[in-house]
Design a protein around this motif. Structure first.
Motif, PDB file in Angstrom:
ATOM      1  N   ASP A 210      -5.617  -9.695   5.512  1.00  0.00           N
ATOM      2  CA  ASP A 210      -4.153 -10.110   5.881  1.00  0.00           C
ATOM      3  C   ASP A 210      -3.385  -9.024   4.870  1.00  0.00           C
ATOM      4  O   ASP A 210      -1.873  -9.162   4.939  1.00  0.00           O
ATOM      5  N   LYS A 211      -3.856  -8.495   3.899  1.00  0.00           N
ATOM      6  CA  LYS A 211      -3.117  -7.776   3.069  1.00  0.00           C
ATOM      7  C   LYS A 211      -3.175  -6.205   3.659  1.00  0.00           C
ATOM      8  O   LYS A 211      -1.969  -5.590   3.863  1.00  0.00           O
TER       9      LYS A 211
ATOM     10  N   LEU B  69      -3.599  -5.317   7.046  1.00  0.00           N
ATOM     11  CA  LEU B  69      -2.909  -5.346   8.312  1.00  0.00           C
ATOM     12  C   LEU B  69      -1.563  -5.022   8.346  1.00  0.00           C
ATOM     13  O   LEU B  69      -0.947  -4.063   8.822  1.00  0.00           O
ATOM     14  N   PRO B  70      -0.836  -5.871   7.597  1.00  0.00           N
ATOM     15  CA  PRO B  70       0.747  -5.583   7.631  1.00  0.00           C
ATOM     16  C   PRO B  70       1.006  -4.291   7.146  1.00  0.00           C
ATOM     17  O   PRO B  70       2.035  -3.615   7.327  1.00  0.00           O
TER      18      PRO B  70
ATOM     19  N   GLU C 138       0.691  -1.819   9.756  1.00  0.00           N
ATOM     20  CA  GLU C 138       1.714  -2.031  10.973  1.00  0.00           C
ATOM     21  C   GLU C 138       2.918  -1.474  10.108  1.00  0.00           C
ATOM     22  O   GLU C 138       3.634  -0.451  11.101  1.00  0.00           O
ATOM     23  N   ALA C 139       3.242  -1.660   9.134  1.00  0.00           N
ATOM     24  CA  ALA C 139       4.504  -1.258   8.547  1.00  0.00           C
ATOM     25  C   ALA C 139       4.379   0.394   8.562  1.00  0.00           C
ATOM     26  O   ALA C 139       5.621   0.925   8.691  1.00  0.00           O
TER      27      ALA C 139
ATOM     28  N   THR D  36      -2.475  -1.875  15.297  1.00  0.00           N
ATOM     29  CA  THR D  36      -3.565  -2.475  14.769  1.00  0.00           C
ATOM     30  C   THR D  36      -4.217  -3.370  16.098  1.00  0.00           C
ATOM     31  O   THR D  36      -3.429  -3.729  16.800  1.00  0.00           O
TER      32      THR D  36
ATOM     33  N   ARG E 195      -6.327  -6.393  15.644  1.00  0.00           N
ATOM     34  CA  ARG E 195      -6.645  -7.443  14.650  1.00  0.00           C
ATOM     35  C   ARG E 195      -8.124  -7.746  14.672  1.00  0.00           C
ATOM     36  O   ARG E 195      -8.466  -8.370  15.632  1.00  0.00           O
TER      37      ARG E 195
ATOM     38  N   THR F  46      -7.457   1.179  14.847  1.00  0.00           N
ATOM     39  CA  THR F  46      -5.992   1.324  14.893  1.00  0.00           C
ATOM     40  C   THR F  46      -5.635   2.511  15.959  1.00  0.00           C
ATOM     41  O   THR F  46      -6.633   3.269  16.118  1.00  0.00           O
TER      42      THR F  46
END
Ligand SMILES: Cc1ncc(COP(=O)(O)O)c(C=O)c1O
Length: 399
Positions: free
Chosen positions: A308-309, A311-312, A315-316, A321, A323, A332
């Motif tokens: 969870d660190k 992934l964003p 995406e940013a 991605t 998940r 990705t």
């Protein structure tokens, strides 16, 4: 001085010339060369559990430094049997159904060499962990690839059924899956099992990520071993390892669980390939595999935080991605960056941005596939993941 004569003979076998060196391991070397944060090869950069390391050091100090029994020390096999009963509910005879190997890597190739004859077909879901293709070549198998379709990496049941024939000797199922993060559902597993029984086919299941799962609401995310399903215990080789569950990828300790007849074949191949896995590390393995349930709960919670660190951050930075529900990789899609292919993109990412990943095409059999995909791993410390996130923020999307 005489110049060496060109040899009349090839010195590289036909088999060895049919595959390249591992792209995943090559990316680690590239990362080191260019000082990139290494999110390519799946190994932790944080410390292995102190108590497990202590057991290995004690074993060496106690002079457990000679060959173990070729198919594994009794203590370790007993611990594997106990853990398998606890986690999967399967009763395994440690005397006849377990072979301890040098990592699951050796387990898979030993299992294939012990059971596959030249020309036999082995079904492999694609994208696949890159070792399976050389494994097939080295064991004279003919791989038959069946696609997993993004975004959920499901397979088409008719396509899978039509890959089975009287030539099929086995199917490889990597669950939880590398590189996609897919966790096969009970329904999917039962469908595969049904085909294995109908066509009298073996199943090699790579279950090294069995404890790394991310349950979520609305989905039944849990580890199912093929050997648990009706009719499959007698036709499944469970390939497993200490590498990922105990964060000791460098120890090279794995194991195969298979019915006695298959195990006797695996043990012979294993004996002449390696004689055995490191004896003191098997002693530490006996301890590790006896750890209580809380160990696995924390492992899972920690990996969820790492996922969870990253992934964003991806995406940013502009990645699309997929998940993961299990394992410790994120596949990705890189279409937004406008690169011709995954190799060019990976080179740019390592050299200009300072983050290493694995080109998607290395998980496919045919060149052309996976060209707009790359895989990142997140089995890394917070500090490493933060550093990767900072660097990824410098990436620019082009379209
Ligand atoms: C799916 C899969 N199988 C096997 C391996 C190799 O594991 P081991 O260290 O047990 O040989 C890896 C390593 O990344 C993997 O991802």
């Amino acid at each position: 001085m005489t110049t060496p004569q060109a040899s009349k003979h090839r010195h590289i076998s036909r088999k060895a010339s049919l595959f390249t060196e591992s792209v995943i391991r090559e990316m680690t070397r590239e990362a080191m060369k260019y000082g990139a944060v290494n999110l390519s090869q799946g190994f932790p950069d944080f410390a292995a559990p102190a108590d497990i390391k202590r057991k290995a050091m004690d074993a060496i100090a106690d002079d457990l430094n000679q060959y173990a029994i070729t198919w594994g020390s009794k203590d370790f096999r007993d611990a594997i049997a106990r853990k398998t009963l606890w986690y999967l509910g399967l009763e395994i005879d440690p005397e006849t159904e377990i072979t301890v190997t040098c990592g699951s890597t050796e387990g898979m190739i030993a299992a294939m060499m012990a059971t596959v004859d030249p020309g036999d077909e082995v079904i492999v879901f694609e994208p696949f962990y890159e070792n399976y293709a050389p494994d097939a070549i080295l064991s004279d198998a003919r791989p038959r690839y069946v696609p997993l379709y993004a975004p959920d990496w499901s397979f088409d049941r008719d396509e899978l059924r039509s890959a089975f024939s009287e030539k099929t000797r086995a199917i490889i199922v990597c669950n939880p899956n590398n590189p996609t993060g897919k966790v096969f559902s009970l329904d999917e597993m039962e469908f595969i099992a049904g085909l294995c029984c109908e066509f009298d086919v073996l199943c090699f299941t790579d279950e090294i990520y069995e404890h790394i799962l991310y349950p979520r609401e609305g989905a039944d995310i849990r580890h199912i071993s093929m050997a648990q399903l009706e009719g499959m215990r007698e036709r499944t080789v469970v390939v497993n390892s200490m590498s990922k569950t105990y964060s000791v990828t460098g120890w090279r300790v794995g194991y195969c669980i298979a019915p006695p007849e298959v195990t006797s074949g695996i043990r012979k191949v294993h004996d002449f390939l390696t004689v055995g896995a490191a004896a003191p590390l098997q002693a530490a393995g006996a301890y590790a595999l006896s750890l209580p349930a809380e160990y696995y709960d924390s492992l899972q919670a920690e990996y969820r935080e790492r996922r969870d660190k990253l992934l964003p951050a991806l995406e940013a930075a502009g990645f699309k991605t997929f998940r993961p529900d299990g394992a410790y990789y994120i596949m990705t899609d890189i279409a937004a960056f406008g690169f011709a292919d995954d190799v060019e993109f990976t080179r740019h990412l390592i050299r200009e941005i300072g983050v290493a990943c694995v080109p998607g095409s290395s998980f496919y059999s045919m060149s052309g596939k996976g060209q707009q995909q790359v895989r990142f791993c997140f089995c890394k410390s917070d500090e490493t993941l933060n550093r990767a996130a900072e660097r990824l923020a410098k990436l620019r999307t082009r379209i």
